[in-house]
Design an enzyme around this catalytic site. Sequence first.
Site, mmCIF file in Angstrom:
data_model
loop_
_atom_site.group_PDB
_atom_site.id
_atom_site.type_symbol
_atom_site.label_atom_id
_atom_site.label_comp_id
_atom_site.label_asym_id
_atom_site.label_seq_id
_atom_site.Cartn_x
_atom_site.Cartn_y
_atom_site.Cartn_z
ATOM 1 N N ASN A 158 0.950 -1.204 0.102
ATOM 2 C CA ASN A 158 0.094 -0.035 0.051
ATOM 3 C C ASN A 158 0.943 1.235 0.168
ATOM 4 O O ASN A 158 1.487 1.529 1.112
ATOM 5 C CB ASN A 158 -0.913 -0.076 1.335
ATOM 6 C CG ASN A 158 -1.606 1.329 1.402
ATOM 7 O OD1 ASN A 158 -1.802 1.784 0.461
ATOM 8 N ND2 ASN A 158 -2.777 1.166 2.334
ATOM 9 N N ARG B 166 -2.586 -2.087 -3.389
ATOM 10 C CA ARG B 166 -3.829 -1.529 -3.211
ATOM 11 C C ARG B 166 -4.107 -0.258 -3.915
ATOM 12 O O ARG B 166 -3.063 0.698 -3.677
ATOM 13 C CB ARG B 166 -3.781 -1.413 -1.437
ATOM 14 C CG ARG B 166 -4.988 -0.588 -1.082
ATOM 15 C CD ARG B 166 -5.060 0.139 -0.021
ATOM 16 N NE ARG B 166 -6.256 0.849 0.349
ATOM 17 C CZ ARG B 166 -6.562 1.770 1.025
ATOM 18 N NH1 ARG B 166 -5.513 2.247 1.705
ATOM 19 N NH2 ARG B 166 -7.629 2.318 1.117
ATOM 20 N N HIS C 168 -13.511 1.488 0.345
ATOM 21 C CA HIS C 168 -13.589 0.534 1.043
ATOM 22 C C HIS C 168 -14.031 -0.875 0.481
ATOM 23 O O HIS C 168 -14.516 -1.714 1.457
ATOM 24 C CB HIS C 168 -14.310 0.902 2.479
ATOM 25 C CG HIS C 168 -14.004 1.962 3.515
ATOM 26 N ND1 HIS C 168 -14.690 2.770 4.134
ATOM 27 C CD2 HIS C 168 -12.452 2.140 3.932
ATOM 28 C CE1 HIS C 168 -14.233 3.318 5.046
ATOM 29 N NE2 HIS C 168 -12.841 3.061 4.725
ATOM 30 N N ARG D 236 -13.982 13.447 9.452
ATOM 31 C CA ARG D 236 -14.757 13.874 8.021
ATOM 32 C C ARG D 236 -16.393 13.861 8.425
ATOM 33 O O ARG D 236 -16.828 13.130 9.322
ATOM 34 C CB ARG D 236 -14.442 12.920 7.039
ATOM 35 C CG ARG D 236 -13.307 12.817 6.484
ATOM 36 C CD ARG D 236 -13.045 11.597 5.377
ATOM 37 N NE ARG D 236 -12.024 10.795 5.579
ATOM 38 C CZ ARG D 236 -11.673 9.527 5.201
ATOM 39 N NH1 ARG D 236 -12.789 8.918 4.582
ATOM 40 N NH2 ARG D 236 -10.847 8.814 5.755
ATOM 41 N N GLU E 128 -8.250 -6.469 4.870
ATOM 42 C CA GLU E 128 -8.088 -5.991 3.490
ATOM 43 C C GLU E 128 -6.923 -6.590 2.852
ATOM 44 O O GLU E 128 -6.690 -6.856 1.569
ATOM 45 C CB GLU E 128 -8.162 -4.475 3.523
ATOM 46 C CG GLU E 128 -9.535 -3.854 3.922
ATOM 47 C CD GLU E 128 -9.572 -2.346 4.290
ATOM 48 O OE1 GLU E 128 -9.159 -2.166 5.510
ATOM 49 O OE2 GLU E 128 -9.697 -1.689 3.409
#
Length: 403
Positions: free
Chosen positions: A7, A95, A184, A245, A388
């Site tokens: 990633n 990713r 996601h 957020r 993930e």
Amino acid sequence: MNILVINSGSSSIKYLLLDMRTEAVLCSGAVERIGEEMGNLSHKIAPGTMGESQVSLSEPIANHEKGMHLVIALITDPERGVVKSKDEITAIGHRIVQGGDLFTASCLVDDEVVAGLEKLVPLAPVHNPGHLAGIRVARELFPGTPQVTVFDTVFHQTMPPRAFMYALPYELYDELKLRRYGFHGTSHCYVTKEAAKFLGKPVDDVNLITVHLGNGSSMCAVQGGKSVDTSMGLTPLEGLIMGTRCGDTDLAIYPLLEAAKGLNITEINDLTNKKSGFKGICGMNDLRDIHKAVAEGNARARLALDMFGYRNRKYIGSYMAVLGRVDAIVFTAGIGENDPVSRELSCRGLSALGVELDHERNQSGERGARDIGAKSSKVRVLVIPTNEELEIARQTAEVLRAR
Ligand code: AMP
């Protein structure tokens, strides 16, 4: 078969090496502060096992190439390396946050894929340049090794236009590809498959509401194993209330902020992404701190938690309307897996819709995949830990098999 999952961000490379025969993690780590005066690397060997050990180093890491060289040297170290040479790495899974509507499946990296990712930079200016840097370096350092891109957006590419279109002038979709992409996806995809296993049903038979609650949060309506709607939008800002957020807001707040506070659009973007959500309401973004503050009588922390639960509930209710039949609500990620209060607030008052929690099972500190619904609940309520990286490695292996 060993698969290295990468990633790569603008100033970091996180990685994990898995032995796919057993899906065991051989090592994992992160290179951070690439390009800064002082960089860091932390490398864990066999994390989560009896043999776990750690290597840390601090030195200037000028670029991604230097960072990857350090990682490879640790992975193949003659004494402590988990493999003898980089030839033992069968494939690399990258990713990627934003695949736009150019990518509808995980795919082998070639020049065309790289060109596609470059084209998508305007849609993901924060993420895709870092991913591209990681891919470039990995292709140089592992020239003969297959590399696969796995996108956060791909799982949501099955959404119908009525769910992914914004009611803005249509030309903006044509010209700029402004639409809901959702994020996601790797997590929603992983827990969908795990939930189907748990329920003993084929994945293309399950209708689920997957609820990923972490520092970033999103929800997904899954019909027949496929995403038909999701709460995040063009970017990960839309939808649920998150650590920093704001999620859904009225866009007309923006010109008002400009007029009243003199904020420009960059400052407003910063405010809505980094200074809002839990942090904006009560000054804290970690839910554990918020719980402590609530216990001490902090009214703002209480409000943040109430707002979070309420927004989650609203989305669950609306996705029940989208799906009609729901087999299970599936909680996952840092908050979803660990916080019974958030799960309770998210399901509160939904008994008329067939959702009832077993309060004892919700509270129990059990780990792993579990059912926390009451026996009488028509809709199962599951907690499924997400993974993930494993999903990226599995998809990488699938792409190799399909070659
Ligand atoms: P993630 O982004 O998935 O790593 O999740 C981060 C969020 O999970 C943070 O808000 C943490 O406070 C929350 N979290 C992690 N562990 C726990 C826990 N044991 N109880 C409550 N919240 C937790």
